[in-house]
Scaffold this motif. Structure first.
Motif, PDB file in Angstrom:
ATOM      1  N   ASP A  35      23.778  53.040 -68.705  1.00  0.00           N
ATOM      2  CA  ASP A  35      24.035  54.567 -68.628  1.00  0.00           C
ATOM      3  C   ASP A  35      23.353  55.238 -69.711  1.00  0.00           C
ATOM      4  N   LEU A  36      22.068  55.338 -69.448  1.00  0.00           N
ATOM      5  CA  LEU A  36      20.943  56.036 -70.157  1.00  0.00           C
ATOM      6  C   LEU A  36      21.334  57.593 -70.261  1.00  0.00           C
ATOM      7  N   LYS A  37      21.193  58.289 -71.269  1.00  0.00           N
ATOM      8  CA  LYS A  37      21.557  59.691 -71.356  1.00  0.00           C
ATOM      9  C   LYS A  37      20.246  60.521 -70.862  1.00  0.00           C
ATOM     10  N   THR A  38      20.064  61.304 -69.822  1.00  0.00           N
ATOM     11  CA  THR A  38      18.983  62.144 -69.663  1.00  0.00           C
ATOM     12  C   THR A  38      18.694  62.698 -70.496  1.00  0.00           C
ATOM     13  N   LYS A  39      19.172  63.440 -71.487  1.00  0.00           N
ATOM     14  CA  LYS A  39      18.911  64.046 -72.360  1.00  0.00           C
ATOM     15  C   LYS A  39      17.949  63.498 -73.533  1.00  0.00           C
ATOM     16  N   ASN A  40      18.314  62.190 -73.794  1.00  0.00           N
ATOM     17  CA  ASN A  40      17.523  61.427 -74.604  1.00  0.00           C
ATOM     18  C   ASN A  40      16.156  61.089 -74.083  1.00  0.00           C
ATOM     19  N   LEU A  74      28.480  50.408 -58.256  1.00  0.00           N
ATOM     20  CA  LEU A  74      27.546  50.232 -59.201  1.00  0.00           C
ATOM     21  C   LEU A  74      28.358  50.511 -60.673  1.00  0.00           C
ATOM     22  N   ILE A  75      27.997  49.689 -61.683  1.00  0.00           N
ATOM     23  CA  ILE A  75      28.709  50.115 -62.751  1.00  0.00           C
ATOM     24  C   ILE A  75      27.748  50.361 -64.055  1.00  0.00           C
ATOM     25  N   ILE A 122      24.927  43.562 -71.040  1.00  0.00           N
ATOM     26  CA  ILE A 122      25.178  44.668 -69.797  1.00  0.00           C
ATOM     27  C   ILE A 122      26.206  44.058 -68.962  1.00  0.00           C
ATOM     28  N   LEU A 123      25.819  42.835 -68.362  1.00  0.00           N
ATOM     29  CA  LEU A 123      26.809  42.387 -67.369  1.00  0.00           C
ATOM     30  C   LEU A 123      28.394  42.167 -68.189  1.00  0.00           C
ATOM     31  N   HIS A 124      28.268  41.379 -69.540  1.00  0.00           N
ATOM     32  CA  HIS A 124      29.370  41.398 -70.119  1.00  0.00           C
ATOM     33  C   HIS A 124      30.278  42.553 -70.082  1.00  0.00           C
ATOM     34  N   LYS A 125      29.791  43.823 -70.535  1.00  0.00           N
ATOM     35  CA  LYS A 125      30.176  45.080 -70.613  1.00  0.00           C
ATOM     36  C   LYS A 125      30.826  45.480 -69.301  1.00  0.00           C
ATOM     37  N   ALA A 126      30.020  45.258 -68.097  1.00  0.00           N
ATOM     38  CA  ALA A 126      30.437  45.885 -66.874  1.00  0.00           C
ATOM     39  C   ALA A 126      31.573  45.029 -66.315  1.00  0.00           C
TER      40      ALA A 126
END
Ligand SMILES: [Zn+2]
Length: 138
Positions: A35-40, A74-75, A122-126
């Motif tokens: 979930d990359l921040k568009t702002k950054n 989608l996660i 990422i998979l582990h987090k999702a």
């Protein structure tokens, strides 16, 4: 002309992203992304980076609506530490500059490909239970 070339390149990128996202959504029931921040993302003024950022946003939007169309999930996970943590033992060995593509965990000695290790994190987090998923990193 330069403008024509840029338009053509943009069309090719869009085509490629359409094929890639359709393939992913048809093949997998659950897809995990950062979930990359568009702002950054917008802070970067280098052309190559801004193209990469625009492509990432387009890629994510396509995944979002195609997952809806096909009834897939989608996660988006918090990207924090996904490239720092060893996916095998969980040890956080800190930031690694982008040119480092492979590294060895100083705690468990596992040798990692940077992108694959991040994808597993990422998979582990999702999905803590993690089965049958597509792994996509930026
Ligand atoms: Zn380790």
């Amino acid at each position: 002309s330069k403008a024509k070339y840029q338009a053509k390149a943009a069309n090719q990128r869009r085509d490629y992203l359409h094929k890639l996202t359709t393939h992913l959504v048809k093949q997998y029931d659950v897809i995990a992304i950062e979930d990359l921040k568009t702002k950054n993302l917008q802070k970067n003024h280098h052309l190559a980076k801004s193209i990469a950022n625009a492509s990432w946003r387009m890629f994510r939007q396509m995944l979002e609506y195609k997952c809806e169309w096909y009834g897939k999930k989608l996660i988006a996970v918090d990207p924090k530490n996904t490239s720092r943590i060893c996916s095998k033992c969980g040890y956080n060995s800190g930031a690694k500059s982008l040119e480092i593509r492979e590294w060895t965990c100083s705690k468990c000695q596992t040798k990692h490909d940077r992108d694959i290790n991040a994808a597993i994190n990422i998979l582990h987090k999702a999905t803590p239970t993690g089965q049958g998923l597509a792994m996509v990193t930026s």
